[in-house]
Design a protein around this motif. Structure first.
Motif, PDB file in Angstrom:
ATOM      1  N   THR A  41      16.636 -26.756 -76.487  1.00  0.00           N
ATOM      2  CA  THR A  41      17.593 -25.787 -77.032  1.00  0.00           C
ATOM      3  C   THR A  41      17.651 -25.829 -78.548  1.00  0.00           C
ATOM      4  N   HIS A  90      16.653 -25.395 -82.525  1.00  0.00           N
ATOM      5  CA  HIS A  90      16.010 -24.353 -83.318  1.00  0.00           C
ATOM      6  C   HIS A  90      14.813 -24.950 -84.056  1.00  0.00           C
ATOM      7  N   VAL A 150       9.484 -19.792 -75.564  1.00  0.00           N
ATOM      8  CA  VAL A 150      10.843 -20.248 -75.813  1.00  0.00           C
ATOM      9  C   VAL A 150      11.800 -19.487 -74.898  1.00  0.00           C
ATOM     10  N   ARG A 151      12.948 -20.076 -74.612  1.00  0.00           N
ATOM     11  CA  ARG A 151      13.937 -19.385 -73.785  1.00  0.00           C
ATOM     12  C   ARG A 151      14.642 -18.267 -74.557  1.00  0.00           C
ATOM     13  N   ASP A 152      14.939 -18.522 -75.827  1.00  0.00           N
ATOM     14  CA  ASP A 152      15.723 -17.586 -76.635  1.00  0.00           C
ATOM     15  C   ASP A 152      15.004 -17.381 -77.968  1.00  0.00           C
ATOM     16  N   ARG A 153      14.638 -16.147 -78.277  1.00  0.00           N
ATOM     17  CA  ARG A 153      13.899 -15.864 -79.513  1.00  0.00           C
ATOM     18  C   ARG A 153      14.658 -16.332 -80.747  1.00  0.00           C
ATOM     19  N   ALA A 154      15.991 -16.368 -80.681  1.00  0.00           N
ATOM     20  CA  ALA A 154      16.788 -16.783 -81.838  1.00  0.00           C
ATOM     21  C   ALA A 154      16.548 -18.243 -82.196  1.00  0.00           C
ATOM     22  N   GLN A 155      15.962 -19.029 -81.299  1.00  0.00           N
ATOM     23  CA  GLN A 155      15.676 -20.432 -81.607  1.00  0.00           C
ATOM     24  C   GLN A 155      14.564 -20.577 -82.637  1.00  0.00           C
ATOM     25  N   GLU A 167      13.145 -19.682 -86.022  1.00  0.00           N
ATOM     26  CA  GLU A 167      13.716 -19.145 -87.255  1.00  0.00           C
ATOM     27  C   GLU A 167      12.635 -18.629 -88.202  1.00  0.00           C
ATOM     28  N   VAL A 183       9.099 -14.963 -74.621  1.00  0.00           N
ATOM     29  CA  VAL A 183      10.525 -15.255 -74.451  1.00  0.00           C
ATOM     30  C   VAL A 183      10.902 -15.223 -72.981  1.00  0.00           C
ATOM     31  N   ASN A 184      11.511 -16.332 -72.536  1.00  0.00           N
ATOM     32  CA  ASN A 184      12.100 -16.448 -71.200  1.00  0.00           C
ATOM     33  C   ASN A 184      11.098 -16.196 -70.079  1.00  0.00           C
ATOM     34  N   PRO A 233       9.769 -22.794 -70.513  1.00  0.00           N
ATOM     35  CA  PRO A 233       9.080 -21.628 -71.090  1.00  0.00           C
ATOM     36  C   PRO A 233       7.567 -21.831 -71.074  1.00  0.00           C
TER      37      PRO A 233
END
Length: 399
Positions: free
Chosen positions: A203, A205, A253-258, A260, A270-271, A278
């Protein structure tokens, strides 16, 4: 992704060749440099430099060059000690690659930053001699002894243990000679390169700088195994690759926001969850398409991945195979500057077919990287186990 290849010489000919002779009263000197940008994005790039010694043997080397643009900076590198003063960059041999026989090559690499323009350096110098591109006149020093006709020449105290290891593998591997997805097969299929996907099973970043450091560390550790196939810069027993570029083509990755960063230097998945983690797309994975058909991969074969670097939060120990390597994300990220990331080295060994030694020890008390927990770097025994695999498989590649 952009790729450029520049041959440095006195002038640029149609065949990219140059001619020069440099010599002194005591030693002939001469060198050739190949510079390439293997990956480039909006603010950074990865460079690769291969230096070939065209003169007499060298024991200890320093490579220098100057960036044409003031905004070009080296941030980190591998296979050499790197420094930069103004525009001038200096790379000094590592402890293990300082000797260059005549016609031997060494490859070094780095990541850097740029803005505005990213031109190639105009010239390079090795130990103060400008690399002009062709063989120098050899000196009158005695010639090197002819190589032995039998390349299988491990240290005498390792020959017996190596024989027992291979016999054990023949007894315990279900398809030792028929399996076709060893790291060896992947390298030959890619003409000496390997593509990776990073499975970010965490989880946390990741910044762009951390991403680049992840890539650089993977390249550095992978090359440590590849260097075991070289003697004085030359491939052992027909081994065709001096440097194996590692290209990270994707992150999962699970969440693209991770992640940066916003540049398009790697594909991002993603996901796409497999094995509760992932994963980069199956249409792009060699593990799923060992026939080399990547027609379903967005971007085609250039975006395929051969192996995965699976970084899992809280994971203890490691796992490895033809699919890649899995280790703890915290462990890996805390060892980005380490000389030897020993769990990763162990798992890369499995990708090339090397066995585990939990239940027996062919060299009691000595320790080696493939016997988990007994060594923190690749040893002479590991080197010859790797070479033993190659000598038994090389005929499948026509070498």
């Amino acid at each position: 992704m952009k790729r450029r290849l520049v041959w440095i010489g006195a002038c640029l000919m149609a065949a990219f060749s140059t001619v020069a002779v440099l010599q002194s009263a005591y030693a002939a000197t001469g060198c050739r440099v190949e510079y390439s940008v293997t990956n480039q994005w909006s603010t950074g790039f990865q460079g690769s430099i291969t230096v070939t010694n065209l003169g007499d043997p060298i024991n200890g080397w320093t490579l220098t060059f100057a960036f044409p643009d003031a905004n070009q900076k080296v941030t980190q590198g591998w296979n050499a000690g790197w420094s930069q003063s103004g525009a001038t960059v200096t790379a000094t041999n590592a402890g293990w690659n300082g000797t260059l026989a005549p016609s031997a090559s060494v490859n070094v690499g780095f990541t850097g930053t740029w803005s505005g323009a990213n031109p190639s350096p105009a010239s390079f110098a090795l130990n103060g001699t400008t690399c002009n591109g062709t063989a120098a006149t050899p000196s009158a020093s005695p010639s090197s002894p002819a190589p032995t006709t039998d390349p299988w020449s491990p240290p005498s105290d390792l020959a017996g243990p190596l024989d027992r290891v291979w016999a054990h593998q023949e007894e315990t591997y279900s398809n030792l000679y028929g399996f076709r997805n060893y790291g060896w097969d992947q390298l030959v299929a890619n003409s000496g390169t390997v593509n990776y996907c990073v499975r970010w099973d965490s989880t946390a970043h990741v910044t762009a700088a951390q991403r680049d450091a992840v890539h650089a560390t993977l390249q550095r550790q992978y090359q440590k195994w590849m260097d075991q196939m070289l003697d004085n810069g030359q491939g052992w027993n027909g081994w065709p690759y001096r440097q194996v570029p590692v290209k990270v083509v994707g992150w999962a990755v699970r969440d693209r926001a991770q992640l940066e960063w916003t540049d398009a230097s790697v594909d991002v998945y993603v996901n796409n969850i497999r094995e509760n983690a992932p994963q980069c797309g199956e249409p792009c994975g060699r593990f799923f398409h060992q026939d080399g058909n990547y027609s379903g991969c967005p971007g085609g074969a250039a975006h395929h991945y051969d192996q995965s670097l699976w970084l899992t939060a809280g994971f203890q120990g490691g796992a490895g195979g033809d699919w890649g390597q899995r280790i703890g994300s915290e462990y890996y990220m805390s060892n980005l500057s380490a000389e030897n990331v020993h769990i990763l080295l162990h798992e890369i060994g499995h990708t090339y077919g090397l066995d585990d030694f939990y239940d027996w020890d062919p060299t009691p008390g000595r320790g080696f990287i493939m016997k988990a927990g007994s060594a923190t770097q690749i040893t002479e025994f590991d080197k010859w186990m790797l070479r033993d695999f190659w000598r038994h498989l090389k005929s499948r590649y026509g070498l």
